[in-house]
Design a protein around this motif. Sequence first.
Motif, mmCIF file in Angstrom:
data_model
loop_
_atom_site.group_PDB
_atom_site.id
_atom_site.type_symbol
_atom_site.label_atom_id
_atom_site.label_comp_id
_atom_site.label_asym_id
_atom_site.label_seq_id
_atom_site.Cartn_x
_atom_site.Cartn_y
_atom_site.Cartn_z
ATOM 1 N N LEU A 89 0.814 -1.226 0.000
ATOM 2 C CA LEU A 89 0.000 0.000 0.000
ATOM 3 C C LEU A 89 0.842 1.269 0.000
ATOM 4 C CD1 LEU A 89 -2.847 -0.788 2.581
ATOM 5 C CD2 LEU A 89 -3.034 -0.628 0.096
ATOM 6 N N ASP A 90 1.689 1.384 1.021
ATOM 7 C CA ASP A 90 2.337 2.678 1.258
ATOM 8 C C ASP A 90 3.486 2.932 0.287
ATOM 9 O OD1 ASP A 90 0.552 2.841 3.345
ATOM 10 O OD2 ASP A 90 1.956 2.089 4.835
ATOM 11 N N LEU A 107 1.855 1.074 -4.168
ATOM 12 C CA LEU A 107 0.705 1.747 -4.786
ATOM 13 C C LEU A 107 0.922 3.256 -4.907
ATOM 14 C CD1 LEU A 107 -2.343 -0.269 -3.441
ATOM 15 C CD2 LEU A 107 -1.661 0.021 -5.805
ATOM 16 N N HIS A 108 1.857 3.790 -4.112
ATOM 17 C CA HIS A 108 2.195 5.213 -4.250
ATOM 18 C C HIS A 108 3.456 5.397 -5.086
ATOM 19 C CE1 HIS A 108 -0.569 5.187 -0.813
ATOM 20 N NE2 HIS A 108 -0.857 6.421 -1.152
#
Lengths: 303, 261
Positions: A85-86, A89-90
């Motif tokens: 996620l951190d 995805l960024h």
Amino acid sequence: MRREFSKTIEKIAIEKQELIFLTGDLGFMALENIKEAIGERFVNAGVSEQNIVSMAAAMASEGLLPVCYSIAPFIVFRPAEQIRLDVCLHNLNVKIVGNGGGYGYGIMGATHHAIEDIAVLTSFQNMKCFIPISNEDVEGTINAMFQHVGPSYLRLGFGVLPEGVSLPEFRHTRKLYIGRDITVIGMGPVLLNIFKLVGKPNSTFTADVFVISEMPVPILSEEIKHSIKKTGHVLIIEEHVKRGGLGEHLASHILENNLQCTFNQLYAKGYPNGRYGSQSYHQSLNGLDANNIELAINQILHG
Amino acid sequence: MKEIELIKRDCQYKILSLYKKANAGHIGSSLSCLDLLVYIFFKKFQDGDKVILSKGHAALALYVVLSKAGFFPESELETFYQDGTFLAAHPPCGNKLNGVIFGTGSLGHGLSLSTGLAFSNKFTKKKSNIYCIISEGDCNEGSTWEAALFAGQHKLSNLVVLMDNNGLQGFGESEGVINLNPIVEKWKSFNFDVSTAENGNDFKSIEQSFVLLNPNSEKPKIIIARTTKGSGVSFMENKMEWHYLPMSDEQYHIAINEIPA
């Protein structure tokens, strides 16, 4: 590879003042030089891999260059969601470094092994995995990783390049040996076991040997395509599980390229007898040592 | 305070109407932390400050406040929950919406992200603050406490955490699920400067809780805001089901009419 790793990182960290080194309370007798060289930019964040990875994502979003270091399974599996996620995805420029890829930590046992790391990480968006084949390959691989701006994973292990084998400059695919009977493609130091066989006076075969050092491997190189057309046989060697490993990645490339060949894999099967030992013990148990590689190749070539 | 009350009412109205239009839940969660978000963005926020909503399921409260504060056009709110929107049920990943620095929605990430931002700001000697809104569910996650330990250890005084302490979480009352009490002492023991807002849905109480923080403390700060899930809508208040339920036409009519004109 830890020594080569720490020397290279020290060099890069002196040049890149934005580099922040985060360790999960590991590095005794290995990372002291980095700590000494970069002072407050060396942060022992304690045994807190989830926090380390999320903090690193935030640091990267602020223009810093975080490197997260721990034993491979600890920095990959525990914070897998934070990486997904951190970081991924960024699409943030965070360097994850895992020491002891494969069965590297040997007798330390399954908790300390990482035989599914590439499968997990290559399934995440934007992630690139960098896998040096030997101690001599670490500096070039790290430099390539830092040239890549985005989520990155460095899988460290241990391996010494045998005499007579020369290592080309870092590329995702490199040819290490020229033969004619079979195309051997491997990832990481376990591939070095092939050099106990090829080029020896009593060897019963010759092989084209390729090392893949970046996963997912972006394309099937022309050299590999030519080799497969020439030999008609492929053998994959990896200290990683079959699912999501080098073999499956390459199989899809080979199918997409309509290459006709026999496709054979030697890979980590886990803990088939439930017992533990050195890295060599696990390689042997999983058919990844030189004797088993020779048996597999003779079976492929002569039935 | 009058102006900020008007802002809050406008945000409440938008939250209810957009949830109704989307036929979606998480209404109670958004109304619970709305006052905290309005207060941060309209009373505390300075250039360079950053806000992380760790309880990403209250995304609509963040969206309406960001829009009201001028981070993106109000028209963008109309895309909430629609196919092709950046305004999903949880804040989007990848810097797609001005003011949303990180996508959140899986609990336990926000405080670590905020701690990383606070560490970076200290390292680069920026004066700005990092605000992080967490829930009780966030405090069930181990990673939250990893971050708390780090923030305390590194004296990240530029980190301001606001805990939306409404006493309810996903499937029960917090005290019956994972009792976080004594919550004030817990955060103090993690080396935070702790203050309490006895009514986290009242701006005077929130303001007072900021006043009670020690401005000279080197510690990271946390305000334990005693909030009400579904605040402002009588039939939603303190009801766990309003974490999930969408409103019927009749419920929407009642809810909208309870917002002061």
